[in-house]
Design a protein around this motif. Structure first.
Motif, PDB file in Angstrom:
ATOM      1  N   ASP A  34       0.839  -1.189   0.000  1.00 34.81           N
ATOM      2  CA  ASP A  34       0.000   0.000   0.000  1.00 34.81           C
ATOM      3  C   ASP A  34       0.878   1.244   0.000  1.00 34.81           C
ATOM      4  O   ASP A  34       1.402   1.647   1.035  1.00 34.81           O
ATOM      5  N   GLU A  35       1.060   1.826  -1.173  1.00 30.96           N
ATOM      6  CA  GLU A  35       1.820   3.055  -1.284  1.00 30.96           C
ATOM      7  C   GLU A  35       0.900   4.231  -1.583  1.00 30.96           C
ATOM      8  O   GLU A  35       1.323   5.251  -2.104  1.00 30.96           O
ATOM      9  N   THR A  36      -0.370   4.006  -1.274  1.00 25.96           N
ATOM     10  CA  THR A  36      -1.353   5.048  -1.593  1.00 25.96           C
ATOM     11  C   THR A  36      -1.528   6.035  -0.447  1.00 25.96           C
ATOM     12  O   THR A  36      -2.188   7.035  -0.602  1.00 25.96           O
ATOM     13  N   ARG A  37      -0.993   5.712   0.711  1.00 30.41           N
ATOM     14  CA  ARG A  37      -1.191   6.646   1.825  1.00 30.41           C
ATOM     15  C   ARG A  37       0.033   6.674   2.732  1.00 30.41           C
ATOM     16  O   ARG A  37       0.875   5.769   2.702  1.00 30.41           O
ATOM     17  N   LEU A  38       0.088   7.716   3.522  1.00 33.74           N
ATOM     18  CA  LEU A  38       1.184   7.896   4.468  1.00 33.74           C
ATOM     19  C   LEU A  38       0.648   7.710   5.880  1.00 33.74           C
ATOM     20  O   LEU A  38      -0.488   8.062   6.166  1.00 33.74           O
ATOM     21  N   VAL A  39       1.464   7.132   6.741  1.00 29.71           N
ATOM     22  CA  VAL A  39       1.074   7.073   8.153  1.00 29.71           C
ATOM     23  C   VAL A  39       1.996   8.005   8.938  1.00 29.71           C
ATOM     24  O   VAL A  39       3.035   8.440   8.454  1.00 29.71           O
ATOM     25  N   ARG A  40       1.589   8.297  10.147  1.00 34.28           N
ATOM     26  CA  ARG A  40       2.451   9.065  11.041  1.00 34.28           C
ATOM     27  C   ARG A  40       3.112   8.063  11.963  1.00 34.28           C
ATOM     28  O   ARG A  40       2.496   7.100  12.430  1.00 34.28           O
ATOM     29  N   LEU A  41       4.382   8.300  12.205  1.00 33.65           N
ATOM     30  CA  LEU A  41       5.138   7.318  12.994  1.00 33.65           C
ATOM     31  C   LEU A  41       4.512   7.080  14.362  1.00 33.65           C
ATOM     32  O   LEU A  41       4.521   5.979  14.884  1.00 33.65           O
ATOM     33  N   ARG A  42       3.922   8.124  14.941  1.00 33.78           N
ATOM     34  CA  ARG A  42       3.375   7.942  16.293  1.00 33.78           C
ATOM     35  C   ARG A  42       2.172   6.997  16.295  1.00 33.78           C
ATOM     36  O   ARG A  42       1.793   6.470  17.335  1.00 33.78           O
ATOM     37  N   ASP A  43       1.535   6.782  15.098  1.00 33.77           N
ATOM     38  CA  ASP A  43       0.402   5.864  15.013  1.00 33.77           C
ATOM     39  C   ASP A  43       0.833   4.439  14.654  1.00 33.77           C
ATOM     40  O   ASP A  43       0.013   3.525  14.613  1.00 33.77           O
ATOM     41  N   ALA A  44       2.109   4.265  14.311  1.00 31.20           N
ATOM     42  CA  ALA A  44       2.561   2.956  13.822  1.00 31.20           C
ATOM     43  C   ALA A  44       3.095   2.105  14.968  1.00 31.20           C
ATOM     44  O   ALA A  44       3.651   2.635  15.932  1.00 31.20           O
ATOM     45  N   ARG A  45       2.879   0.768  14.846  1.00 29.34           N
ATOM     46  CA  ARG A  45       3.393  -0.127  15.873  1.00 29.34           C
ATOM     47  C   ARG A  45       4.498  -0.996  15.282  1.00 29.34           C
ATOM     48  O   ARG A  45       4.517  -1.251  14.070  1.00 29.34           O
ATOM     49  N   PRO A  46       5.388  -1.478  16.132  1.00 30.72           N
ATOM     50  CA  PRO A  46       6.417  -2.400  15.630  1.00 30.72           C
ATOM     51  C   PRO A  46       5.751  -3.580  14.938  1.00 30.72           C
ATOM     52  O   PRO A  46       4.734  -4.077  15.406  1.00 30.72           O
TER      53      PRO A  46
END
Ligand code: ADP
Ligand code: MG
Length: 692
Positions: A50-62
């Protein structure tokens, strides 16, 4: 992400994918069968990124695979165990992540130099010192660099075939592939998209498509593809059925002998036997060759149904051949069928490999002259050696599907009359409904779904080898009580690479413990007459215990045997275990089957033993076998058609199979050209495999 980082073997081999010789990847594509545009169009992604969107690092989990943008705050090369490039990033929220590259080029360092803004994609790890990513893909971006509009496909590719190359090739091929709609309106189930639309979506799904539907192949686009494939298979089966219907067979309509046989039998037919015998008799009366599978669980009484079919044929003045895969089984049938039919005046010839010399010549002459009305033997012998005067019916026991070559050989037996014999196949391994519908659209199936009355259910126990001595004690008890016992071993002789108990060793051991006169031995390397002699003693209850290999797997019928021990049960297939177990529980007395295993068990080994302990229903066993092994292996041979299914799964896609089966006859009748084009598109040359 076109500037995705390749992972070269060493920094010295700094070549971009585009610089590779074009013939290499093309050859790699050809090896995968990707030659014509349609081949490429049907080469579907394994998964998507999925290269259609960006996430924010603070919302991402390991553990998440993420795409985000950030600015390089530090970039340095360190030499720890090896040289590596370490890049620190900070995003707009001030969150940080460390990128680690074990292989890198000077161009990477340039793109990832301090102050540059980059778009990064990869799996996030939660390291001891904060977030980290190893070898992510990345590219330099401006604030207005657009995101991908569709999910990025990841294709199955072999060595030497870069994803980027394959993606380009497929993208170029898709519009050129001949994917116009061939099927008339109303044929395709409602709600499924046109083929071209379906394939376009599957190669480049918009981000709104639920990923799960793509992963699990349940999206309507997937369903369309599977429907197409299943329809092609159904059509080709129907075509071969139609071809067969053009052949002529003798119309066999005998009644008198059937009545006399029924009157002479020591039991009444079950309802299922009556129904099935009627189905067969109806087929035999037609001028088209019967092509029918009689399936029924072990002990359901197929032999008497075979005898009734033979009686119809013989009464009509034609010869019947009864074929078994092994001599032992052929002998069993002979005994049964001769016992039933010979007193009624039927002349039987038993032709196996062990009948030699004058006697053999005499029997062959009887078959050729028509003197022998019923000829019993193994497949091999009857196909190769026997000529018939008027073969009306061939009955094949314990064979899922009579091979193409075998059927042609039979046809030749009647060639001079321009007729083909009727064919009845019998199998004790029931085929689950979905398989029967799919592979046997050209085959009629009769099912014995009822056991003769008075059977008591078999109790199955699973023990580790530690219980072996106790089991032997139990055997001694059974024998003293007048019961008979089978002990099944996997191999004939001990081989150095296996720890299997050899039948010969076990026989010696049990003979020692229980008395040599009480223990017989049966295995595949005995001569046919030796085998027959051992079997005869066991049948006559002169031998209480029979140590045997899987030669007793099918057909053996000794109702007084009430205990079966299978040693190293974990080594057997599920269908085989069920067949073996079917050798007990054939009389009114309660029977027990003991499965001895030696651990540790594999996952599928455990599943098989569990299935055996939980059910004695052959249909349920077949269903579980299918679940454990998958349909291709289930059928056990390549020409089953299993390998023709690329997209559909018979277990999961049964509703689509039902739809395809419902549409196929009308399509063939009303749109024969579209049907032909469809089969050609999907099966091409492979359709021939399903014929005959
Ligand atoms: P399979 O389907 O495994 O080949 P068989 O034909 O060997 O089964 O039949 C199993 C046993 O049941 C045989 O001893 C047979 O004579 C007996 N049998 C068959 N039909 C009936 C019936 N209708 N009533 C009672 N016993 C039957
Ligand atoms: Mg049988």
């Amino acid at each position: 992400m076109p500037e995705a980082t390749p992972t070269p073997a060493s920094p010295a081999k700094a070549a971009k994918p585009a610089a590779a010789a074009p013939s290499g990847p093309r050859r790699a594509m050809e090896r995968l069968g990707l030659i014509r545009p349609i081949d490429l169009a049907l080469h579907l992604p394994l998964r998507y990124e999925d290269e259609t969107r960006l996430v924010r690092l603070r919302d991402a989990r390991p553990g998440d695979t993420v795409q985000f943008e950030a600015t390089v705050s530090d970039s340095r090369v360190e030499v720890r165990r090896r040289r590596q490039l370490l890049v620190s990033l900070r995003d707009d929220d001030g969150q940080t992540v460390l990128l680690r590259f074990l292989h890198f080029y000077p161009s990477h360092q340039k793109t990832l130099s301090e102050g540059r803004r980059v778009r990064v994609r990869g799996e996030l790890k939660g390291g001891l010192f904060g977030r980290e990513m190893v070898h992510p893909t990345f590219k330099a971006v401006e604030p207005d660099t657009p995101l991908a509009a569709a999910l990025t496909p990841v294709y199955p590719a072999g060595a030497g075939l870069p994803q980027a190359y394959l993606r380009k090739a497929i993208e170029a091929a898709l519009p050129r592939a001949p994917l116009h709609e061939l099927l008339p309106h109303g044929c395709v189930p409602a709600g499924l998209p046109p083929l071209r639309e379906a394939l376009t979506l599957l190669h480049h799904p918009p981000p709104s498509v639920p990923q799960q539907q793509l992963q699990e192949h349940t999206h309507p686009a997937w369903q369309r593809l599977k429907f197409e494939e299943l329809l092609a298979q159904q059509l080709s089966q129907l075509q071969s059925k139609a071809l067969r219907a053009q052949h002529r067979a003798p119309e066999l309509r005998g009644r008198g002998l059937v009545e006399r046989l029924l009157a002479a039998l020591p039991f009444a037919l079950t309802g299922a036997q009556q129904r099935v015998a009627e189905e067969i008799a109806t087929d035999l009366g037609q001028a088209q060759p019967m092509h029918r599978l009689l399936q029924g669980d072990v002990g359901s009484g197929k032999t008497v149904v075979a005898a009734l079919a033979a009686a119809v044929c013989i009464d009509a003045g034609w010869q019947c051949a009864l074929m078994a895969p092994t001599e032992l089984l052929a002998e069993q049938h002979l005994r049964k069928l001769v016992g039933w039919l010979e007193p009624l005046g039927v002349r039987v010839a038993w032709i196996t490999g062990s009948v030699k010399g004058k006697k053999r010549e005499g029997l062959l002459a009887d078959a050729a002259s028509g003197e022998a009305q019923l000829v019993v033997g193994t497949h091999a012998v009857i196909e190769d050696k026997v000529q018939f005067d008027r073969l009306g019916l061939a009955i094949v026991d314990e064979q899922h599907r009579f091979g193409v070559a075998q059927r042609l050989a039979l046809r030749r037996k009647l060639a001079e009359r321009g007729l083909e014999p009727h064919l009845l196949m019998m199998s004790a391994t029931p085929i689950p409904r979905t398989l029967a519908m799919s592979y046997y659209a050209d085959l009629d199936v009769s099912t014995l779904d009822e056991l003769p009355p008075g059977r008591s259910p078999i109790v199955t126990k699973v023990f580790g080898m530690g219980k072996r001595d106790e089991v032997i004690e139990r055997i001694a008890h059974e024998i003293d009580a007048g019961k008979q016992v089978y002990w099944v071993c996997p191999l004939i002789e001990e081989s150095e690479e296996s720890d299997l108990q050899a039948a010969t060793v076990t026989h010696a051991e049990l003979a020692d413990l229980l008395g040599p006169e009480r223990v017989g031995l049966l295995h595949g390397r005995l001569k046919a007459d030796e085998k027959a002699a051992v079997m005869a003693r066991f049948s006559a209850n002169e031998l209480p215990l029979l140590v045997a290999t899987t030669v007793i797997e099918v057909g053996v019928d000794v109702p007084n045997a009430t205990l079966m021990v299978i040693e190293h049960a974990e080594r057997f297939g599920l269908a085989q275990l069920h067949q073996l177990r079917g050798r007990v529980g054939r009389g009114a007395q309660a029977s027990v089957c003991v499965l001895l295993y030696s651990g540790p068990l594999s996952e599928s080994g455990r599943e098989r033993l569990k299935a055996m302990a939980e059910t004695t229903d052959g249909f349920e066993i077949a269903r579980r076998d299918l679940a454990i092994r998958g349909p291709g292996e289930f059928m056990g041979h390549r020409q089953s058609g299993a390998d023709l299914l690329r997209f559909a799964d018979l277990q999961d896609d049964a509703p689509l199979l039902v739809a395809a089966r419902a549409q196929a006859p009308a399509l063939l009748r009303e749109h024969p050209q579209a049907a032909q084009a469809h089969v050609q598109r999907w099966l091409g040359g492979k359709a021939e495999l399903l014929k005959a």
